[in-house]
Design a protein around this motif. Structure first.
Motif, short mmCIF file in Angstrom:
data_model
loop_
_atom_site.label_atom_id
_atom_site.label_comp_id
_atom_site.label_asym_id
_atom_site.label_seq_id
_atom_site.Cartn_x
_atom_site.Cartn_y
_atom_site.Cartn_z
N LEU A 2 43.36 9.71 -30.49
CA LEU A 2 42.83 10.87 -29.78
C LEU A 2 41.34 11.02 -30.01
CD1 LEU A 2 45.70 13.43 -30.39
CD2 LEU A 2 45.02 12.37 -28.23
N LEU A 3 40.92 10.74 -31.23
CA LEU A 3 39.49 10.81 -31.53
C LEU A 3 38.72 9.81 -30.69
CD1 LEU A 3 39.31 11.27 -35.39
CD2 LEU A 3 38.53 12.84 -33.61
N GLY B 299 39.45 9.09 -27.78
CA GLY B 299 39.52 9.53 -26.40
C GLY B 299 40.63 8.90 -25.59
N ALA B 300 41.67 8.41 -26.26
CA ALA B 300 42.77 7.78 -25.52
C ALA B 300 43.62 8.84 -24.83
CB ALA B 300 43.62 6.96 -26.48
N SER B 301 44.03 8.55 -23.61
CA SER B 301 44.94 9.47 -22.92
C SER B 301 46.34 9.25 -23.46
CB SER B 301 44.91 9.20 -21.43
OG SER B 301 45.57 7.98 -21.18
N ARG B 302 47.26 10.12 -23.02
CA ARG B 302 48.62 9.97 -23.53
C ARG B 302 49.28 8.70 -23.03
NH1 ARG B 302 51.19 15.89 -23.48
NH2 ARG B 302 49.83 16.06 -21.69
N THR C 288 47.76 5.85 -22.39
CA THR C 288 47.24 4.77 -23.24
C THR C 288 47.89 4.82 -24.61
OG1 THR C 288 45.18 5.36 -22.16
CG2 THR C 288 45.09 3.62 -23.81
#
Lengths: 307, 312
Positions: free
Chosen positions: A202-203, A205-208, A210
């Protein structure tokens, strides 16, 4: 001491091994032997006929139809079931709105979903099959009743009576039965994935989506793979036999549209009085099962991830 | 970065709608303010919708069966979705006595009780020896048992039928119990072997030093230690054997000795009861409810028991 040890080993293994050998191993060996005879099952006499049963099988249209349907089940059933189960499990465990203090969390009501989805797993496959046989009934069934209620009077399929639809109706029932089990199984697997992995993703910037394909699925791969084998055995085994035997017209119909290998083995042996031929089809079923297991194991082999 | 633009935990309210249209693929969008809000909302609505839809699809057929079991035949025919006018409990009575559900229930109980005890006893004996003792042929016997999990049972049933016919075991309760035990052994041995391997060796050694025999060590020390594993595999086998359909269909054709699943199938296909839909639904519910109730009460144990074998 040594003497006592071996006496103990033999004493403890004798009963289970004898029972297993007599009721499981021996019949398997026998059935392969019988596939080379002309045994009817009705009389004790029989003689060796070489590969005659196998030649007959390769020219038997019903056998090819059964094989085709079994292979369709084998390919379609795991894909749908495991796909749905992965989606639901991911939503239940990781898909929730982010809360303060936790990078990932389940949706609200996740406990309820896990309990409810699991219901079909504790029911007998026979009961489920009967239930859906009535649900599919074109006139009095639940499904066409629901279609009428929402105003779709023109859309009243003859579900199990339609050769084009019957096998899909039966596949749907098997999916209905098994998805919940894998949702719970995958949930347990997802719970053991360390939270920091998600936080790190998440840090970055991955989407769910991904996150699912890059973190959850690879770390869950072992479980998915054993699920795949389990579903394959189910598609070729007792569950497929039960639903087709109970739900389909004939059974196996209409017009052999739903017949599967285990059902054809059963019918050849206990309806047609062709026990030897039945074991021949059974050997084909064994070959398909082993080939399937080998393919899954080979395709799915990758380095084991320790975490 | 993400921690700063994560929407506040207000349920249902998209914090920052964002300029993008809902449903646009989220992965390739440039990261910016509002991105999480848009993606989260669309995905949340979609995923919640799917989760609820599946829950409805699972529960509705079961509710429909319970509802139908309280209706008259006419009520079932005219309005598949209507509520029962009054609760016709006589359907249940009719199913229990006239449709022989009571007898089938008892048959199932006897068969499952016998085979469950036998499976756990024989399975744990074999698994203990295979897990804890080195001897020639150990691996071979282990794989012989475990291999049975993947073989198509139907293949063996054809010769087995005639073997049982010749030995007089066909259509007998004890014959069925033996078959259930034999076909439950592969998974039971597989599961319990790995369970016994995890138990500490020191306790068994201490018992042996105190002069206990192997047999006594097993029954008084190891079995109590293996309780959690026995419960898991016991639940697994209970459900499998209670719900068994293929084995009794092939090997137990005597109408008197039918088990529940078999009896219900006969009931749904036999001409004599063709008219009695409400009785059939009552029979279905009678067969369903005890297992569902037990599942809801022992939810945690059931789930562990059924999934334990599949995870690693």
């Amino acid at each position: 001491m040594q003497h006592g040890k071996y006496r103990f080993i033999i004493g403890f293994l004798a009963a289970p091994l004898a029972l297993y050998a007599v009721f499981v191993i021996w019949p398997f060996i026998q059935s392969i032997y019988y596939s080379f005879t002309d045994w009817t099952g009705l009389s004790p006499e029989f003689s060796m006929v070489g590969f005659a049963n196998y030649t007959k099988m390769f020219q038997d249209e019903v056998f090819w139809k059964s094989l085709q349907h079994s292979v369709v089940l084998l390919l379609v059933l795991p894909v749908i079931t495991l796909g749905l189960a992965l989606f639901f499990a991911f939503m239940i465990n990781v898909g929730g709105r982010r809360r303060k203090g936790a990078a990932v969390g389940g949706v609200r009501g996740s406990g309820f979903y896990k309990i409810a989805y699991f219901f079909p797993q504790v029911l007998s496959i026979a009961i489920v099959a009967i239930l859906f046989q009535f649900a599919y009934d074109p006139a009095q069934g639940m499904i066409n009743g629901a279609l009428r209620t929402v105003g779709l009077d023109g859309l009243q399929p003859n579900w199990l009576g339609d050769p084009g639809l019957a096998l899909w109706c039966i596949t749907a029932v098997l999916v209905w039965c098994t998805v919940g089990f894998f949702v719970v199984l995958f949930s347990a697997g997802m719970a053991s994935i360390p939270r920091d992995f998600y936080e790190a993703a998440l840090l970055d910037g991955a989407s769910r989506v991904t996150t699912f394909f890059r973190i959850t699925l690879p770390l869950l791969w072992d479980t998915v793979q054993s699920g795949w084998v389990y579903m394959g055995i189910l598609a070729l085994g007792a569950e497929a036999f039960a639903v087709v035997h109970i739900m389909s017209i004939g059974p196996g119909g209409p017009d052999y549209a739903t017949t599967v290998l285990p059902l054809y083995v059963y019918q050849a042996a206990f309806r047609d009085g062709q026990a030897a031929y039945a074991t021949t089809i059974g050997v084909a079923l064994l070959v398909v099962t082993l080939a399937f297991a080998a393919v899954v194991m080979r395709l799915g082999r990758r380095e084991r991830l320790e975490f | 970065m993400k921690t700063t633009d994560t929407p506040p935990a207000v349920p249902g309210a998209p914090a920052v709608p964002g300029p993008r249209t809902p449903g646009a693929p989220a992965g390739d969008a440039p990261a910016g303010t509002g991105r999480k809000g848009g993606e989260g909302t669309v995905l949340n609505v979609f995923s919640h919708g799917m989760l609820i839809l599946w829950a409805v699809m699972v529960v509705l057929p079961l509710l429909w069966a319970v509802m139908s079991s309280f209706k008259t035949d006419a009520g079932i025919f005219d309005e598949p979705w209507g509520l029962p006018d009054t609760l016709h409990f006589e359907n249940w009575g009719r199913a229990w006595t006239e449709a022989h559900m009571g007898e089938y229930f008892l048959n199932t109980l006897v068969v499952v009780a016998g085979s469950l005890v036998g499976t756990l006893l024989l399975g744990s004996m074999a698994a203990y020896v295979l897990a804890r003792f080195e001897f020639p042929g150990n691996r071979f016997i282990y794989f012989l048992f475990v291999g049975g999990m993947s073989f198509p049972v139907m293949l063996a049933l054809v010769p087995l039928f005639f073997v049982m016919e010749n030995t007089g075991l066909l259509n007998t309760i004890h014959g069925l119990i033996l078959v259930y035990i034999a076909y439950s052994l592969p998974f039971t041995v597989f599961f319990l072997t790995s369970f016994f391997r995890t138990l500490p060796t020191s306790i068994a050694e201490a018992a042996m030093l105190d002069g206990a025999s192997h047999t006594r060590t097993f029954f008084q020390v190891m079995l109590p230690l293996a309780r959690p594993g026995l419960i898991s595999v016991g639940i697994f086998n209970f459900l499998g054997q209670w719900n068994q359909y293929m084995l009794p269909t092939v090997l137990n054709t005597d109408p008197e000795k039918r088990v529940l699943a078999q009896g219900l199938v006969e009931l749904s296909t036999s001409q004599g009861y063709k008219g009695d839909y409400s009785g059939l639904f009552a029979g279905l519910v009678i067969a369903m409810l005890p297992v569902l109730a037990a599942y809801i009460v022992f939810q945690r144990q059931v789930v562990t028991g059924l999934t334990a074998g599949a995870v690693k």
